[in-house]
Design an enzyme around this catalytic site. Structure first.
Site, PDB file in Angstrom:
ATOM      1  N   THR A   1      -5.951  12.260   6.168  1.00 48.19           N
ATOM      2  CA  THR A   1      -4.602  12.483   6.699  1.00 48.19           C
ATOM      3  C   THR A   1      -4.601  13.640   7.677  1.00 48.19           C
ATOM      4  O   THR A   1      -4.052  13.543   8.784  1.00 48.19           O
ATOM      5  CB  THR A   1      -3.608  12.752   5.557  1.00 48.19           C
ATOM      6  OG1 THR A   1      -3.651  11.666   4.621  1.00 48.19           O
ATOM      7  CG2 THR A   1      -2.191  12.884   6.096  1.00 48.19           C
TER       8      THR A   1
ATOM      9  N   LYS B   1       4.384   2.551   8.794  1.00 47.21           N
ATOM     10  CA  LYS B   1       3.152   3.314   9.048  1.00 47.21           C
ATOM     11  C   LYS B   1       1.953   2.380   9.158  1.00 47.21           C
ATOM     12  O   LYS B   1       1.136   2.500  10.083  1.00 47.21           O
ATOM     13  CB  LYS B   1       2.942   4.339   7.918  1.00 47.21           C
ATOM     14  CG  LYS B   1       1.825   5.331   8.171  1.00 47.21           C
ATOM     15  CD  LYS B   1       1.667   6.291   6.986  1.00 47.21           C
ATOM     16  CE  LYS B   1       2.942   7.051   6.696  1.00 47.21           C
ATOM     17  NZ  LYS B   1       2.749   8.047   5.620  1.00 47.21           N
TER      18      LYS B   1
ATOM     19  N   LYS C   1       0.852  -1.191   0.000  1.00 47.50           N
ATOM     20  CA  LYS C   1       0.000   0.000   0.000  1.00 47.50           C
ATOM     21  C   LYS C   1       0.879   1.228   0.000  1.00 47.50           C
ATOM     22  O   LYS C   1       1.820   1.339   0.791  1.00 47.50           O
ATOM     23  CB  LYS C   1      -0.888   0.012   1.263  1.00 47.50           C
ATOM     24  CG  LYS C   1      -1.951   1.103   1.216  1.00 47.50           C
ATOM     25  CD  LYS C   1      -3.137   0.634   0.410  1.00 47.50           C
ATOM     26  CE  LYS C   1      -4.162   1.727   0.183  1.00 47.50           C
ATOM     27  NZ  LYS C   1      -3.785   2.685  -0.872  1.00 47.50           N
TER      28      LYS C   1
ATOM     29  N   LYS D   1       5.423   2.398  -2.705  1.00 41.51           N
ATOM     30  CA  LYS D   1       5.331   3.792  -3.155  1.00 41.51           C
ATOM     31  C   LYS D   1       5.630   3.823  -4.643  1.00 41.51           C
ATOM     32  O   LYS D   1       6.291   2.929  -5.190  1.00 41.51           O
ATOM     33  CB  LYS D   1       6.331   4.678  -2.409  1.00 41.51           C
ATOM     34  CG  LYS D   1       5.870   6.123  -2.268  1.00 41.51           C
ATOM     35  CD  LYS D   1       4.758   6.240  -1.245  1.00 41.51           C
ATOM     36  CE  LYS D   1       4.357   7.692  -1.017  1.00 41.51           C
ATOM     37  NZ  LYS D   1       3.366   7.808   0.065  1.00 41.51           N
TER      38      LYS D   1
ATOM     39  N   ASN E   1      -3.300  19.490  -0.026  1.00 47.52           N
ATOM     40  CA  ASN E   1      -4.457  18.831   0.574  1.00 47.52           C
ATOM     41  C   ASN E   1      -4.287  18.633   2.076  1.00 47.52           C
ATOM     42  O   ASN E   1      -5.164  18.984   2.867  1.00 47.52           O
ATOM     43  CB  ASN E   1      -4.682  17.478  -0.106  1.00 47.52           C
ATOM     44  CG  ASN E   1      -5.817  16.697   0.524  1.00 47.52           C
ATOM     45  OD1 ASN E   1      -6.927  17.207   0.651  1.00 47.52           O
ATOM     46  ND2 ASN E   1      -5.543  15.482   0.934  1.00 47.52           N
TER      47      ASN E   1
END
Length: 417
Positions: A191, A95, A71, A107, A222
């Protein structure tokens, strides 16, 4: 101010090594977890609007998948490099582990400047990149998401491209999509909402009253823009903001809603009425109680860490603090809530989105925010307890928890064949 040229992958490996040493991991386990499992580099052509063909380079790195599918986000930036993507993939592994969701870390990125591309060029590039990495991604193997300079529309193009190859819709291949094609309520703010939860908890632990605190947020994308609004909702006075063009400062406070509107209308915060202009470097050193780096890696370094005036640093960005700066801040008694905890709200709600897509059953935003709050609170408290037990700072506490969880899964699965 000059910024050190620091390899983010070296930082990521050094952080892991510190935790591995304290955990007493075996030589074999350290060797396995130090290296990414898979690295894909793709070079692909895209036809531009003027008829020319340009070559682009992209990456997809999977660090570890022993706890579940990979992920991690996809970023479009001129600064993308393989080592940056490696570091971000490793951070994603920790994480996901620190908040206890069943994913590994990955990533991706493309070396490009999306701000200089038309919408049609951006779509063609995105779809070609998605095609190139389709040998790795999938709802059971590797689920990308938005990151720097990518958004729900870009995710929609990737979902559609992957689905077209398979001949039917597969919304669970990617998260951060628009609601119309299987996105989740609450994902856009996730987030920043996680940042708000850990900020509230850390302020309480430090005996700091939000209404008495001044906050500075670096980055107004964002995450940064929504974090500014949510931190203001906690009661903090936001006195400094910045975007890619520079920063603005008003010691009496900045109205975040006015800043949001001004940024939308002018494309930048510069010139915001009632503020003075500061550089991004100066912004980090402003007098404040809470500092939220929500931009790029390596913003707090040995060159400026001695001048940071905040009592609390909340790492909304990935890897904003170098190893040397970390030691300096720690020695100065400045509390740092690390990135692998502070900004984990995004991947947590991405997990919710993936589950909803697989089940074809969607939850209300209130339910999603409540679940997010519970996970972030639980994870923060677990990290705090670990750091107190081991007499270490929050970053090492988070790493000790996360690395131990990944190492346990790796040990149980063993080395094949």
């Amino acid at each position: 101010m000059a910024i050190d040229i620091i390899n983010p992958y070296d930082v990521a490996v050094a952080q892991f090594d510190d935790a591995a040493e304290r955990l007493g991991l075996s030589q074999a386990m350290r060797a396995i977890l130090r290296k990414p499992k898979r690295e894909l580099t793709v070079n692909f052509p895209v036809r531009m609007d003027n008829g020319d063909v340009e070559m682009f380079t992209g990456y997809r790195v999977q660090h570890n998948i022993n706890r579940g599918p990979a992920k991690g986000g996809i970023r479009f930036s001129p600064q993308v490099s393989l080592d940056e993507v490696r570091a971000l993939a490793m951070w994603m592994t920790w994480k996901c582990a620190v908040v206890g969701i069943p994913f590994g870390g990955a990533k991706g990125g493309v070396i490009c400047d999306p701000h200089k591309m038309s919408r049609a060029e951006l779509e063609r590039m995105t779809r070609r990149y998605a095609t190139e990495i389709s040998i790795l991604i999938g709802p059971d193997s590797d689920i990308p998401a938005p990151d720097m300079n990518t958004n729900p529309q870009v995710m929609g193009w990737i979902m559609d491209t992957y689905s077209m190859h398979r001949g039917y819709s597969i919304p669970a291949v990617i998260t951060g999509k628009p609601l119309a094609v299987g996105g989740s309520e609450g994902r856009l703010e996730a987030t920043a909402r996680g940042v708000q939860v850990v900020t509230r908890a850390a302020l309480r632990d430090l005996g700091m009253i939000p209404e008495d605190c001044k906050a500075v947020i670096q980055g107004f994308g964002n995450v940064g823009s929504i974090a500014a609004r949510l931190i203001k909702e906690l009661g903090c006075k936001v006195v400094g903001l910045s975007d890619i063009s520079g920063g603005v400062y008003n010691p009496k406070g900045i109205d975040v809603y006015t800043a949001l509107r001004y940024s939308r209308e002018h494309g930048s915060l510069l010139g915001l009425p009632g503020t003075e202009t500061v550089t991004n470097s100066e912004l980090l050193e402003l007098p404040c109680d809470v500092l939220v780096p929500a931009a790029l890696e390596n913003q707090l370094t040995k060159l400026n860490a001695t001048r940071i005036k905040a009592r609390l640093v909340i790492e909304a960005a990935n890897g904003p603090t170098t190893l040397e700066a970390d030691h300096i801040l720690n020695d100065r008694g400045i509390t740092v809530v690390p990135d692998i905890l502070a900004n984990a709200g995004g991947v947590t709600v991405s997990y919710f989105e993936w589950v909803q897509d697989l089940q074809r059953f969607f939850w209300a935003e209130g339910e999603i925010n409540e679940r997010l709050e519970n996970i972030m609170q639980r994870s923060y408290q677990a990290v705090r307890r670990k750091s107190e037990e081991q007499h270490v700072n929050l970053r090492l506490g988070a790493y000790l928890l996360a690395v131990a969880r990944v190492a346990e899964a790796t040990e149980i699965r063993g080395v094949y064949p």
